[in-house]
Design an enzyme around this catalytic site. Sequence first.
Site, PDB file in Angstrom:
ATOM      1  N   LYS A 197       0.754  -1.215   0.054  1.00  0.00           N
ATOM      2  CA  LYS A 197       0.019  -0.047   0.172  1.00  0.00           C
ATOM      3  C   LYS A 197       0.924   1.224   0.072  1.00  0.00           C
ATOM      4  CE  LYS A 197      -3.921  -2.185   2.016  1.00  0.00           C
ATOM      5  NZ  LYS A 197      -4.506  -2.664   3.335  1.00  0.00           N
ATOM      6  N   ASP A 253     -11.671   2.699   3.722  1.00  0.00           N
ATOM      7  CA  ASP A 253     -11.757   1.403   3.612  1.00  0.00           C
ATOM      8  C   ASP A 253     -13.212   1.410   3.694  1.00  0.00           C
ATOM      9  OD1 ASP A 253     -10.473  -0.693   3.585  1.00  0.00           O
ATOM     10  OD2 ASP A 253      -9.995  -1.028   5.789  1.00  0.00           O
ATOM     11  N   GLN A 261      -5.204  -1.443   9.494  1.00  0.00           N
ATOM     12  CA  GLN A 261      -5.022  -2.929   8.801  1.00  0.00           C
ATOM     13  C   GLN A 261      -5.765  -3.935   9.912  1.00  0.00           C
ATOM     14  OE1 GLN A 261      -3.693  -3.362   5.552  1.00  0.00           O
ATOM     15  NE2 GLN A 261      -4.372  -5.488   6.058  1.00  0.00           N
TER      16      GLN A 261
END
Length: 299
Positions: free
Chosen positions: A54, A121, A98
């Site tokens: 990422k 997200d 995460q």
Amino acid sequence: MVGSIIDGKQHAINLRERIKIATDNLISKYGITPGLAVVLVGTDPASEIYVRNKGIQTKEAGMESLEFRLPEDTSEEKLLKNVKDLNENQSVNGILVQFPVPEHMSQQRIIETILPSKDVDGLHPVNSGYLASGLKGMVPCTPQGSALLIKETLGDLSGLHAVVLGRSNLVGKPIAQLLLKENCTVTVCHSRTKNLKEVCLSADILVAAVGIPELVKGDWISPGTTIIDVGINRLDAPEKGPGKTKLVGDVDYNGAIKNASSITPVPGGVGPMTIACLLLNTLIATCEQNNIEFSKLGF
Ligand code: NAP
């Protein structure tokens, strides 16, 4: 007839190129560089790889990448404070924690602490509410990437029967919402669904997101079906040598490709689209937070 392969890797490269151009336009026209903060708690090896990738792809897109690595025994309070600081930080436009996080933390509390406008997200209940209502908001990355692959493969989806295997908040439900928005007739299946094979046989589009290796067999697929295999399952692969492993999806690829009109491979299908959509969400969030019309960036 053997189906064609939907090359998610190439689709993701194309998408990231377009994001880079739009980001360069944002920087040159408005002097604003999008910033994405990723928080990793602990040292889970798979999460480490995701976070590293990422970071690399965020920088390649011309954005600012911030990484926060916290030890496994970090208290939830400390993590939430970190998230709240990022909410306040003007140079951070997107925040991603995460998952999975260690067991002593509540994933839901973390999700709900992130400002909905920075929730790249797309998991905050405000954003899932927008999606369920057919309104604009942050859309979870894997479902968004899956829907893009379907649209780029088939074009107009109106009236097609989409069967989604899985009803998680992360994948199944948002994919179903996105396909409904595209005027598909959507059937959502789960662990209690009866006659799964028959339901799959009735699909024009089949999305598998269950986490069971090769659950969907070749004879569950009617000729002409488009298959999106979201599953990522790591299996032992002694045929490749001692201790070796391989990744397989939720669909028996070799069986299904004989009937499907097109199918995503695992790896190289949906996976690469996920980070590309994270970058897209970060760019969109930056525009929203600065009252800039996204369409003006030439995307
Ligand atoms: P999850 O939260 O475990 O949800 C699995 C879903 O599958 C549940 O809704 C479950 O039903 C359903 N299910 C389980 N067994 C079933 C069966 N025999 N028949 C029909 N449905 C069944 O998993 P997830 O987070 O959605 O992830 C699904 C898969 O996608 C995993 O392999 C994961 O690794 C992968 N994934 C990939 C990406 C990517 O970037 N490509 C991103 C995220 C996830 P119930 O609700 O009834 O339990």
